[in-house]
Design a protein around this motif. Sequence first.
Motif, short mmCIF file in Angstrom:
data_model
loop_
_atom_site.label_atom_id
_atom_site.label_comp_id
_atom_site.label_asym_id
_atom_site.label_seq_id
_atom_site.Cartn_x
_atom_site.Cartn_y
_atom_site.Cartn_z
N TYR B 66 -8.61 4.40 -11.03
CA TYR B 66 -7.44 4.96 -10.34
C TYR B 66 -7.93 5.89 -9.23
CZ TYR B 66 -2.52 6.89 -10.85
OH TYR B 66 -1.20 7.27 -10.70
N THR B 79 0.26 2.68 -8.26
CA THR B 79 -0.64 1.56 -8.57
C THR B 79 -0.77 1.53 -10.08
OG1 THR B 79 -2.56 3.02 -8.42
CG2 THR B 79 -2.03 1.74 -6.46
N VAL B 80 -0.80 0.34 -10.65
CA VAL B 80 -0.88 0.24 -12.11
C VAL B 80 -1.99 -0.73 -12.53
CG1 VAL B 80 1.48 0.90 -12.66
CG2 VAL B 80 0.98 -1.48 -12.07
N THR B 81 -2.53 -0.50 -13.70
CA THR B 81 -3.57 -1.36 -14.23
C THR B 81 -3.02 -2.76 -14.45
OG1 THR B 81 -4.23 0.58 -15.52
CG2 THR B 81 -5.45 -1.46 -15.91
N SER B 82 -3.75 -3.75 -13.95
CA SER B 82 -3.37 -5.15 -14.13
C SER B 82 -4.22 -5.79 -15.23
CB SER B 82 -3.57 -5.89 -12.80
OG SER B 82 -3.34 -7.26 -12.95
N ASN B 83 -5.50 -5.47 -15.23
CA ASN B 83 -6.43 -6.05 -16.21
C ASN B 83 -7.58 -5.11 -16.45
OD1 ASN B 83 -9.21 -7.68 -16.43
ND2 ASN B 83 -7.63 -8.88 -17.46
N LEU B 84 -8.02 -5.01 -17.68
CA LEU B 84 -9.22 -4.24 -17.99
C LEU B 84 -10.07 -5.07 -18.93
CD1 LEU B 84 -9.78 -0.54 -18.73
CD2 LEU B 84 -10.51 -2.19 -20.45
N THR B 109 -3.17 -6.81 -2.45
CA THR B 109 -2.39 -6.65 -3.68
C THR B 109 -3.19 -6.23 -4.90
OG1 THR B 109 -2.64 -8.99 -4.17
CG2 THR B 109 -0.67 -8.34 -2.94
N LEU B 110 -4.52 -6.39 -4.84
CA LEU B 110 -5.36 -6.06 -6.00
C LEU B 110 -6.58 -5.24 -5.60
CD1 LEU B 110 -5.72 -9.41 -8.05
CD2 LEU B 110 -4.21 -7.49 -8.55
N VAL B 112 -10.31 -4.15 -7.42
CA VAL B 112 -11.19 -4.44 -8.56
C VAL B 112 -12.36 -3.48 -8.52
CG1 VAL B 112 -12.57 -6.19 -9.74
CG2 VAL B 112 -10.58 -6.89 -8.39
N THR B 132 -9.00 -3.97 -12.97
CA THR B 132 -8.20 -4.45 -11.84
C THR B 132 -6.87 -3.72 -11.80
OG1 THR B 132 -9.21 -6.64 -12.05
CG2 THR B 132 -7.19 -6.50 -10.75
N TYR B 133 -6.52 -3.21 -10.63
CA TYR B 133 -5.24 -2.54 -10.44
C TYR B 133 -4.40 -3.34 -9.45
CZ TYR B 133 -5.50 2.09 -12.71
OH TYR B 133 -5.51 3.13 -13.61
#
Lengths: 139, 139, 139, 139
Positions: B66, B79-84, B109-110, B112, B132-133
């Motif tokens: 972040y 911004t929010v977490t998409s994948n960890l 849009t992403l 990493v 990934t956010y």
Amino acid sequence: MSSKVTVEDANAFLEEAFSGAQNRSKVTLMEDGRAIMRMDASEQHLRPGGYISGPTQMTMADSVTYMAIFTRLGIVPMTVTSNLNMNFLRPCIGSAVIAEARLLKLGRTLAVAEVEIRAEGSEKVASHAIVTYSIPAAR
Amino acid sequence: MSSKVTVEDANAFLEEAFSGAQNRSKVTLMEDGRAIMRMDASEQHLRPGGYISGPTQMTMADSVTYMAIFTRLGIVPMTVTSNLNMNFLRPCIGSAVIAEARLLKLGRTLAVAEVEIRAEGSEKVASHAIVTYSIPAAR
Amino acid sequence: MSSKVTVEDANAFLEEAFSGAQNRSKVTLMEDGRAIMRMDASEQHLRPGGYISGPTQMTMADSVTYMAIFTRLGIVPMTVTSNLNMNFLRPCIGSAVIAEARLLKLGRTLAVAEVEIRAEGSEKVASHAIVTYSIPAAR
Amino acid sequence: MSSKVTVEDANAFLEEAFSGAQNRSKVTLMEDGRAIMRMDASEQHLRPGGYISGPTQMTMADSVTYMAIFTRLGIVPMTVTSNLNMNFLRPCIGSAVIAEARLLKLGRTLAVAEVEIRAEGSEKVASHAIVTYSIPAAR
């Protein structure tokens, strides 16, 4: 087949092992290869915008997998997380959060579980995780 | 190129945004595309056996990513977490934990980032994550 | 410390073991804990738009990790992929593709490597992977 | 709701787009948010020991997700893989391999699918993947 550990014993273990943590999630179901945990959301779990935070969901995914392993192996405190992969699919908004783990595989050295996290009362899955734990050699 | 957000402003933002959390990690470095955070370990962060817990490390990985995004975009709270995806390589044992994030990619849009977590003073990496956010459309 | 397996022996092993595959990648470097492979791109490796396909990159990530393990353990054909996590950061466009693996951890039962894939001649990383292999008990 | 693309049209598209590839998998089912593909295993798909290789399974996971997206969006060739995370749970041994994808989420910029791969005739899942695709802006 039923779980090797009851809901009561699972919660007693977590109470003892993680006595330093506030507002933990609690086990609500322990079946063979499957566990469910529930947590009341409080301020520390929220992000700007009012969403249940990613870390809160990751923590629940990790814990509920730990419990799902216990349903098959009994209480094995020294199993440790090896890998966690989590996809955040939709915002998780609600006053309580439900996490469900289902074992995909329980081998000699690794356990792999699939986890779904959702706001209590919601049908839609907020996040989805695959969590892998290492099983210690001496059991 | 320097960071768009200073260490002081980053910590002020976190103080405000996550006022409900205890014992948070604090930013110690903000450079272009890179951020470091540090946390003093306390009882709530430990697992049976005295290790820094997986969730503690996951939370730091999420936070430091972040911050790494802020170094390029300024403060973008939504911004929010998409994948960890996190691999736990070695036990993390120590009185303080260091997390470092380096942006691998910052797209439209992403974002990493690659993250390494270690006990303060240790050369060995305890855990490694790719986080990934999602970057919201209106910026 | 040098690799337990030379580039020549690594390529000889791959030639023998995967004789049914066309246009395989070839090992170009074997060092302690590190391996590099190179492949000439041909039509079967391309997607609509002329990009090197995701599966081509995944296959190289898997193979180069296999080789990186050999640098430490010697030729151990029965090690198998346990987990692969790959992020596609940028289009991979070029006439040849380079894959580099670096071991993050080599334990008793698991090996974890970090892999970068890029078009030959390009500085930018097209894809990044973390690949985990299981090491069989009897070695 | 039915799929926007029929099995025949899906296979026709793959035939055209990937004419350089040998022994591709073929679509056998296209439903709303769900797709299944099948492949006859041949020598190029096998590893030492006779197992269906990891790359073969990864390739099928990638393809069947591409198809699952088509069931909702129609034929969108420029969608590309953003992330693939695959866990290999058990050896995949058989003369044919089945891959099934189910969309977990279809957003404006990302599609996320869950994939199971198994040997034809086997009830047990050999590998499990979560595949994320980026959806291009202009559609």
